[in-house]
Design an enzyme around this catalytic site. Structure first.
Site, mmCIF file in Angstrom:
data_model
loop_
_atom_site.group_PDB
_atom_site.id
_atom_site.type_symbol
_atom_site.label_atom_id
_atom_site.label_comp_id
_atom_site.label_asym_id
_atom_site.label_seq_id
_atom_site.Cartn_x
_atom_site.Cartn_y
_atom_site.Cartn_z
ATOM 1 N N GLY A 45 21.644 -27.626 26.701
ATOM 2 C CA GLY A 45 20.466 -27.324 27.503
ATOM 3 C C GLY A 45 19.500 -28.487 27.501
ATOM 4 O O GLY A 45 19.576 -29.375 26.637
ATOM 5 N N GLN A 50 11.430 -32.627 28.169
ATOM 6 C CA GLN A 50 12.268 -33.631 27.503
ATOM 7 C C GLN A 50 12.564 -34.836 28.400
ATOM 8 O O GLN A 50 13.030 -35.864 27.909
ATOM 9 C CB GLN A 50 13.599 -33.003 27.065
ATOM 10 C CG GLN A 50 13.440 -32.030 25.905
ATOM 11 C CD GLN A 50 14.762 -31.392 25.546
ATOM 12 O OE1 GLN A 50 15.234 -30.511 26.250
ATOM 13 N NE2 GLN A 50 15.375 -31.849 24.464
ATOM 14 N N CYS A 92 19.305 -30.304 18.854
ATOM 15 C CA CYS A 92 18.431 -30.530 20.012
ATOM 16 C C CYS A 92 18.561 -31.998 20.407
ATOM 17 O O CYS A 92 18.580 -32.871 19.533
ATOM 18 C CB CYS A 92 16.983 -30.223 19.625
ATOM 19 S SG CYS A 92 15.805 -30.532 20.956
ATOM 20 N N LEU A 93 18.654 -32.280 21.704
ATOM 21 C CA LEU A 93 18.802 -33.672 22.155
ATOM 22 C C LEU A 93 17.585 -34.524 21.792
ATOM 23 O O LEU A 93 17.672 -35.745 21.764
ATOM 24 C CB LEU A 93 19.055 -33.719 23.663
ATOM 25 C CG LEU A 93 20.396 -33.120 24.136
ATOM 26 C CD1 LEU A 93 20.450 -33.083 25.656
ATOM 27 C CD2 LEU A 93 21.578 -33.885 23.573
ATOM 28 N N HIS A 134 15.906 -21.285 22.929
ATOM 29 C CA HIS A 134 15.599 -22.671 22.548
ATOM 30 C C HIS A 134 14.850 -23.383 23.683
ATOM 31 O O HIS A 134 13.850 -24.066 23.446
ATOM 32 C CB HIS A 134 16.925 -23.386 22.229
ATOM 33 C CG HIS A 134 16.807 -24.829 21.867
ATOM 34 N ND1 HIS A 134 17.069 -25.302 20.597
ATOM 35 C CD2 HIS A 134 16.457 -25.920 22.602
ATOM 36 C CE1 HIS A 134 16.883 -26.620 20.589
ATOM 37 N NE2 HIS A 134 16.514 -27.027 21.783
ATOM 38 N N GLU A 135 15.334 -23.210 24.917
ATOM 39 C CA GLU A 135 14.720 -23.918 26.050
ATOM 40 C C GLU A 135 13.345 -23.342 26.409
ATOM 41 O O GLU A 135 12.435 -24.085 26.781
ATOM 42 C CB GLU A 135 15.650 -23.912 27.270
ATOM 43 C CG GLU A 135 17.011 -24.568 27.048
ATOM 44 C CD GLU A 135 16.959 -25.940 26.394
ATOM 45 O OE1 GLU A 135 15.996 -26.687 26.615
ATOM 46 O OE2 GLU A 135 17.898 -26.252 25.638
ATOM 47 N N HIS A 138 10.950 -24.905 24.207
ATOM 48 C CA HIS A 138 10.564 -26.244 24.680
ATOM 49 C C HIS A 138 9.437 -26.162 25.711
ATOM 50 O O HIS A 138 8.480 -26.925 25.653
ATOM 51 C CB HIS A 138 11.746 -26.940 25.357
ATOM 52 C CG HIS A 138 12.588 -27.754 24.431
ATOM 53 N ND1 HIS A 138 12.088 -28.801 23.694
ATOM 54 C CD2 HIS A 138 13.904 -27.693 24.128
ATOM 55 C CE1 HIS A 138 13.068 -29.341 22.976
ATOM 56 N NE2 HIS A 138 14.185 -28.687 23.218
HETATM 57 CO CO CO Z 1 16.107 -28.913 22.489
#
Ligand code: CO
Length: 170
Positions: A45, A50, A92-93, A134-135, A138
């Site tokens: 995701g 981000q 997480c990226l 999770h998203e 964010h």
């Molecule tokens: Co993330």
């Protein structure tokens, strides 16, 4: 939109995203770019902050290692209800190589707009339910490190932050 994914402690990751009012060409370009970056990074995701945007959008792909990805774009997502709980290690990226064990709801129902301006209701479980939570975190400026509960994860997080600082100094 940036060309690289923001890494912690980039301040954009702490910003709250604003609701999308109209699905314009810019929004469609943003979604397309986010899908491309998510797939290139083998991510499950990616949220708009981000990539340097404040739009309330995320993209998800629960099959990152398959040849034919089936990405989903969610615009202005709202959780309707959720139940159960499950703990899993989560990455997480924006935190490369850091994994935190996070307890999240097991089943999540939500609605969101798609790129055709249609409101879709999603009933999610498993990896998709986890990714959605999770998203949405964010989009509210909440990150995996805010969910640390164990001493081991706390140590890993502190070590990760030290390594990042060292990298920034050299
Ligand atoms: Co993330």
């Amino acid at each position: 939109m940036t060309q690289t994914i923001a890494k912690y402690p980039d301040p954009i990751l702490r910003e709250k995203a604003n609701p999308v009012e109209r699905i314009t060409t810019e929004i469609l370009d943003l979604a397309e770019g986010m899908i491309r970056m998510m797939i290139e990074s083998d991510g499950v995701g990616l949220a708009a902050n981000q990539v340097g945007s404040r739009e309330r959008i995320f993209v998800i792909n629960t099959t990152p290692h398959e040849d034919k990805p089936t990405p989903i774009v969610m615009i202005n997502p709202v959780i309707i209800d959720q139940e159960g709980s499950t703990s899993e290690a989560e990455g997480c990226l924006s935190f490369p190589e850091l994994y935190i064990t996070i307890e999240r709801a097991d089943r999540v129902n939500l609605h969101a707009k798609n790129t055709f301006n249609e409101t879709i209701v999603y009933e999610t479980t498993g990896l998709l339910a986890r990714a959605v939570q999770h998203e949405i975190d964010h989009l509210n400026g909440v990150l995996i490190i805010d969910h640390v509960t164990t001493d081991e994860d706390k140590e890993n997080m502190e070590q990760w932050q030290k390594n990042m600082q060292q990298k920034a100094e050299t």
